[in-house]
Design an enzyme around this catalytic site. Sequence first.
Site, PDB file in Angstrom:
ATOM      1  N   TYR A 129      -3.927  -6.482  15.315  1.00  0.00           N
ATOM      2  CA  TYR A 129      -3.896  -5.545  14.185  1.00  0.00           C
ATOM      3  C   TYR A 129      -3.468  -4.178  14.708  1.00  0.00           C
ATOM      4  O   TYR A 129      -4.282  -3.377  15.164  1.00  0.00           O
ATOM      5  CB  TYR A 129      -5.253  -5.499  13.492  1.00  0.00           C
ATOM      6  CG  TYR A 129      -5.358  -6.496  12.357  1.00  0.00           C
ATOM      7  CD1 TYR A 129      -4.870  -7.794  12.511  1.00  0.00           C
ATOM      8  CD2 TYR A 129      -5.920  -6.156  11.132  1.00  0.00           C
ATOM      9  CE1 TYR A 129      -4.949  -8.714  11.478  1.00  0.00           C
ATOM     10  CE2 TYR A 129      -5.998  -7.074  10.095  1.00  0.00           C
ATOM     11  CZ  TYR A 129      -5.507  -8.352  10.275  1.00  0.00           C
ATOM     12  OH  TYR A 129      -5.574  -9.258   9.257  1.00  0.00           O
ATOM     13  N   TRP A 141      -6.882 -14.462  10.993  1.00  0.00           N
ATOM     14  CA  TRP A 141      -6.973 -13.018  11.243  1.00  0.00           C
ATOM     15  C   TRP A 141      -8.379 -12.576  11.651  1.00  0.00           C
ATOM     16  O   TRP A 141      -8.531 -11.575  12.352  1.00  0.00           O
ATOM     17  CB  TRP A 141      -6.519 -12.236  10.014  1.00  0.00           C
ATOM     18  CG  TRP A 141      -7.515 -12.161   8.882  1.00  0.00           C
ATOM     19  CD1 TRP A 141      -7.695 -13.057   7.893  1.00  0.00           C
ATOM     20  CD2 TRP A 141      -8.447 -11.094   8.621  1.00  0.00           C
ATOM     21  NE1 TRP A 141      -8.679 -12.650   7.030  1.00  0.00           N
ATOM     22  CE2 TRP A 141      -9.160 -11.435   7.453  1.00  0.00           C
ATOM     23  CE3 TRP A 141      -8.747  -9.900   9.263  1.00  0.00           C
ATOM     24  CZ2 TRP A 141     -10.155 -10.629   6.915  1.00  0.00           C
ATOM     25  CZ3 TRP A 141      -9.748  -9.079   8.726  1.00  0.00           C
ATOM     26  CH2 TRP A 141     -10.432  -9.445   7.572  1.00  0.00           C
ATOM     27  N   GLU A 194      -2.355   0.927   4.672  1.00  0.00           N
ATOM     28  CA  GLU A 194      -3.260   1.773   3.901  1.00  0.00           C
ATOM     29  C   GLU A 194      -3.160   3.234   4.343  1.00  0.00           C
ATOM     30  O   GLU A 194      -3.106   4.150   3.534  1.00  0.00           O
ATOM     31  CB  GLU A 194      -4.720   1.329   4.051  1.00  0.00           C
ATOM     32  CG  GLU A 194      -5.033  -0.036   3.487  1.00  0.00           C
ATOM     33  CD  GLU A 194      -5.122  -1.063   4.580  1.00  0.00           C
ATOM     34  OE1 GLU A 194      -4.191  -1.097   5.403  1.00  0.00           O
ATOM     35  OE2 GLU A 194      -6.107  -1.824   4.605  1.00  0.00           O
ATOM     36  N   ASP A 226      -0.554  -5.950  -3.686  1.00  0.00           N
ATOM     37  CA  ASP A 226      -1.927  -5.598  -3.352  1.00  0.00           C
ATOM     38  C   ASP A 226      -2.475  -4.714  -4.466  1.00  0.00           C
ATOM     39  O   ASP A 226      -1.830  -4.535  -5.507  1.00  0.00           O
ATOM     40  CB  ASP A 226      -2.004  -4.888  -1.994  1.00  0.00           C
ATOM     41  CG  ASP A 226      -3.281  -5.223  -1.234  1.00  0.00           C
ATOM     42  OD1 ASP A 226      -4.364  -4.859  -1.733  1.00  0.00           O
ATOM     43  OD2 ASP A 226      -3.210  -5.856  -0.170  1.00  0.00           O
ATOM     44  N   HIS A 255      -7.377  -8.585  -4.091  1.00  0.00           N
ATOM     45  CA  HIS A 255      -6.280  -7.637  -3.842  1.00  0.00           C
ATOM     46  C   HIS A 255      -5.255  -7.667  -4.981  1.00  0.00           C
ATOM     47  O   HIS A 255      -4.057  -7.493  -4.750  1.00  0.00           O
ATOM     48  CB  HIS A 255      -5.594  -7.946  -2.518  1.00  0.00           C
ATOM     49  CG  HIS A 255      -6.426  -7.628  -1.315  1.00  0.00           C
ATOM     50  ND1 HIS A 255      -6.587  -6.341  -0.834  1.00  0.00           N
ATOM     51  CD2 HIS A 255      -7.157  -8.423  -0.497  1.00  0.00           C
ATOM     52  CE1 HIS A 255      -7.371  -6.366   0.237  1.00  0.00           C
ATOM     53  NE2 HIS A 255      -7.745  -7.615   0.454  1.00  0.00           N
ATOM     54  N   ARG A 306       0.828  -1.206   0.000  1.00  0.00           N
ATOM     55  CA  ARG A 306       0.000   0.000   0.000  1.00  0.00           C
ATOM     56  C   ARG A 306       0.862   1.256   0.000  1.00  0.00           C
ATOM     57  O   ARG A 306       0.600   2.221  -0.690  1.00  0.00           O
ATOM     58  CB  ARG A 306      -0.927   0.001   1.223  1.00  0.00           C
ATOM     59  CG  ARG A 306      -2.258  -0.672   1.030  1.00  0.00           C
ATOM     60  CD  ARG A 306      -2.183  -2.135   0.604  1.00  0.00           C
ATOM     61  NE  ARG A 306      -3.496  -2.739   0.560  1.00  0.00           N
ATOM     62  CZ  ARG A 306      -4.110  -3.273   1.616  1.00  0.00           C
ATOM     63  NH1 ARG A 306      -3.517  -3.289   2.803  1.00  0.00           N
ATOM     64  NH2 ARG A 306      -5.309  -3.791   1.490  1.00  0.00           N
ATOM     65  N   GLU A 339     -10.471 -11.572   1.604  1.00  0.00           N
ATOM     66  CA  GLU A 339     -11.344 -10.500   1.117  1.00  0.00           C
ATOM     67  C   GLU A 339     -11.563 -10.543  -0.396  1.00  0.00           C
ATOM     68  O   GLU A 339     -11.410  -9.543  -1.102  1.00  0.00           O
ATOM     69  CB  GLU A 339     -10.769  -9.139   1.535  1.00  0.00           C
ATOM     70  CG  GLU A 339     -10.726  -8.961   3.035  1.00  0.00           C
ATOM     71  CD  GLU A 339     -10.119  -7.649   3.477  1.00  0.00           C
ATOM     72  OE1 GLU A 339     -10.425  -7.198   4.590  1.00  0.00           O
ATOM     73  OE2 GLU A 339      -9.313  -7.069   2.709  1.00  0.00           O
ATOM     74  N   TRP A 391      -0.714  -3.100   8.711  1.00  0.00           N
ATOM     75  CA  TRP A 391      -1.173  -2.738   7.370  1.00  0.00           C
ATOM     76  C   TRP A 391      -0.896  -1.253   7.124  1.00  0.00           C
ATOM     77  O   TRP A 391      -0.963  -0.439   8.049  1.00  0.00           O
ATOM     78  CB  TRP A 391      -2.662  -3.039   7.223  1.00  0.00           C
ATOM     79  CG  TRP A 391      -2.976  -4.493   7.393  1.00  0.00           C
ATOM     80  CD1 TRP A 391      -3.474  -5.111   8.501  1.00  0.00           C
ATOM     81  CD2 TRP A 391      -2.780  -5.526   6.423  1.00  0.00           C
ATOM     82  NE1 TRP A 391      -3.607  -6.463   8.290  1.00  0.00           N
ATOM     83  CE2 TRP A 391      -3.182  -6.745   7.014  1.00  0.00           C
ATOM     84  CE3 TRP A 391      -2.299  -5.534   5.111  1.00  0.00           C
ATOM     85  CZ2 TRP A 391      -3.125  -7.957   6.343  1.00  0.00           C
ATOM     86  CZ3 TRP A 391      -2.243  -6.752   4.435  1.00  0.00           C
ATOM     87  CH2 TRP A 391      -2.651  -7.939   5.046  1.00  0.00           C
ATOM     88  N   ASP A 425      -2.453  -1.569  13.232  1.00  0.00           N
ATOM     89  CA  ASP A 425      -2.737  -0.382  12.421  1.00  0.00           C
ATOM     90  C   ASP A 425      -4.072   0.244  12.824  1.00  0.00           C
ATOM     91  O   ASP A 425      -4.448   1.283  12.280  1.00  0.00           O
ATOM     92  CB  ASP A 425      -2.772  -0.738  10.938  1.00  0.00           C
ATOM     93  CG  ASP A 425      -3.837  -1.770  10.614  1.00  0.00           C
ATOM     94  OD1 ASP A 425      -3.820  -2.830  11.261  1.00  0.00           O
ATOM     95  OD2 ASP A 425      -4.675  -1.511   9.730  1.00  0.00           O
TER      96      ASP A 425
END
Length: 634
Positions: A445, A420, A493, A204, A278, A175, A354, A491, A447
């Site tokens: 997580y 996860w 993003e 990604d 992704h 990202r 996802e 992550w 982030d």
Amino acid sequence: MLRSCLITLQLIVSVIVFGQGTVPGPKLIPQPVSMQPGAGTYTLPNAVSIDLSDQVPELITISDQLSERIKATTGFNTSVVRNMPNAVIRLQLNKQADATLGKEGYQLEVNDRGIRISANEAAGIFYGLQTMWQLFPPEIESKTVVKNMSWKIPHVNIKDHPRVAWRGLMLDVARHFFTKQQVKDFIDNMVKYKYNRLHLHLTDDQGWRIEIKSLPKLTEVGAFRAERTGRWGDFQKQQPGEKSNYGGFYTHEDIRELVAYANARFVTILPEIDIPGHSLAMIAAYPDLVCTPGKYQVSVGDRFMIWPGNGKFYGILDNNLCPANEKVYEVLDKVFTEVAQLFPYEYIHMGGDETYKGFWEKSAAIKALMKKENLKDQHEVQSYFVKRVGKIIESKGKKMMGWDEIMEGGLAPGAAVMSWQGEKGGIEAAKMKHPVVMSPNTFTYVDLYQGDPLAEPPTYGMVRLSKSYSFNPIPPGVDSSYILGGQANLWSERLHTVRHAEYMLWPRGWAVAEAVWSPMAVKDWKSFVNRTEAHFTRSDFAGTNYSRSMYDPIVNVKKVKDSTIEVSLTSEVEGINIHYSFDEFEPDTFYPVYKTPLQFPAGASNLKLVSYRDGKQVGKRITLPLADLRKRVR
């Protein structure tokens, strides 16, 4: 000099809480299995000799690293010697293995004669040195020479070994791109806390970060996009003719250099190629790999997935590889051939998370595939894809790992699962006798928000420090032989810089480090907070950013009548006084201390908060608009 003495005194008299009581000891993270503090201190001389019991290549590398590190901060002369009984630091491999230490355990002894670290294998020596380093005053973390310091280390006898073998951190370099040097710095910081797995999320929708020589467009096109600044998800799509001026990738030479750098620090790199979802960066480079014909480009951080809540999502753009397209498997064979050659680790991570299947449902090619292979639904379509990818990875002499969605529609034989979506997937996979890495978003997580959203960088979800500290990589009732270990995920993003990444990672990364290293019996939240504060100081000297959000109030809102709301405040940390104001002036110690739930006085539109302890401000100044608080109870 006075500062040095005070720091040393603080280290000696600090208290570490063990399961059944308290003993004096240093402020170490992660907490060791057993520790017996002594009464005195040892002062590092200005000529430091490092004795090796064996000329094992790994030990030579470790001693060279240690020598350079000591020189860089103390300015002292250092030498690596052999068979010198009175050496300042002695690194010894056990002639007869100590079964209690295993491959990564160590024994560290500090007394008037100096420092001795013994272990069964070189990895244990390395982790013993990380503990030794934390025994020194925090100035030892400086990257430049600190003058006029007395480098004292407390007498102690520590015997230590990890709880689980897999102690991982995931860094999302897709990202936002992190340079080769930044990844090396990340490795240096993670090994201080005895992490030994670096999971690199290499691909990604927003970028393809690894050179595949047989597929040059993956980096020529997929590694770059137009630069955007602001709030992720609200960005405008890249416009026709706009330059792709942001990004980067790692060449084969870069990867080999990173693997070697990590290996020299006992870190194994796990590569991830995230498919079939992704995959927009890959599709932008090779548009014929998608089921839905069209024009595709690397995402700049614009929104093309919608998340209405409850874990559901839908896509407004197809970002999946097409399981019905044989060319997809030909391309992936080339990708995994080169990935397998570059990364020596036995596992390759194939993502699998996802994957929005709405476009597959509309695809004539997918319908034909379902009929041909007797697949009853889209979960089985994904399982068909995952199993074929598993065979490709297996053909390269590797094992496949994926996020827990790879269980949907049937788990591929031999596949390892990284859980996860909470712990459920990992527990189910372990019961099916598959290897599992526990990485639940509810704990690990890092982030996500760690404090009130009105006082933090924008993200989504909440994982407070105390929640991360409560992480247990081996859930009760699960056969631990199938649990490889645990992992925290960063992550990127919404992480634009290294400073931002560090702010999100530390101290939650310290909490997870203790969860995967230390026995449950020695874990204690109050002790961890105390030790975390000591590591804040160490991080200051190291120039590493971190968050102090543990001091900030936890805000709870409920509706009491009509449009009236009531605000309750709590804290993760004991001894905090939360001062507040409604009068638009920033509160300080002269303002009221929160005692009971608050209601807004007539005419007030903002509640302002700040945390103090022992008369000193420790938390951020936070403004809570009434309009925002009302939204929390709708």
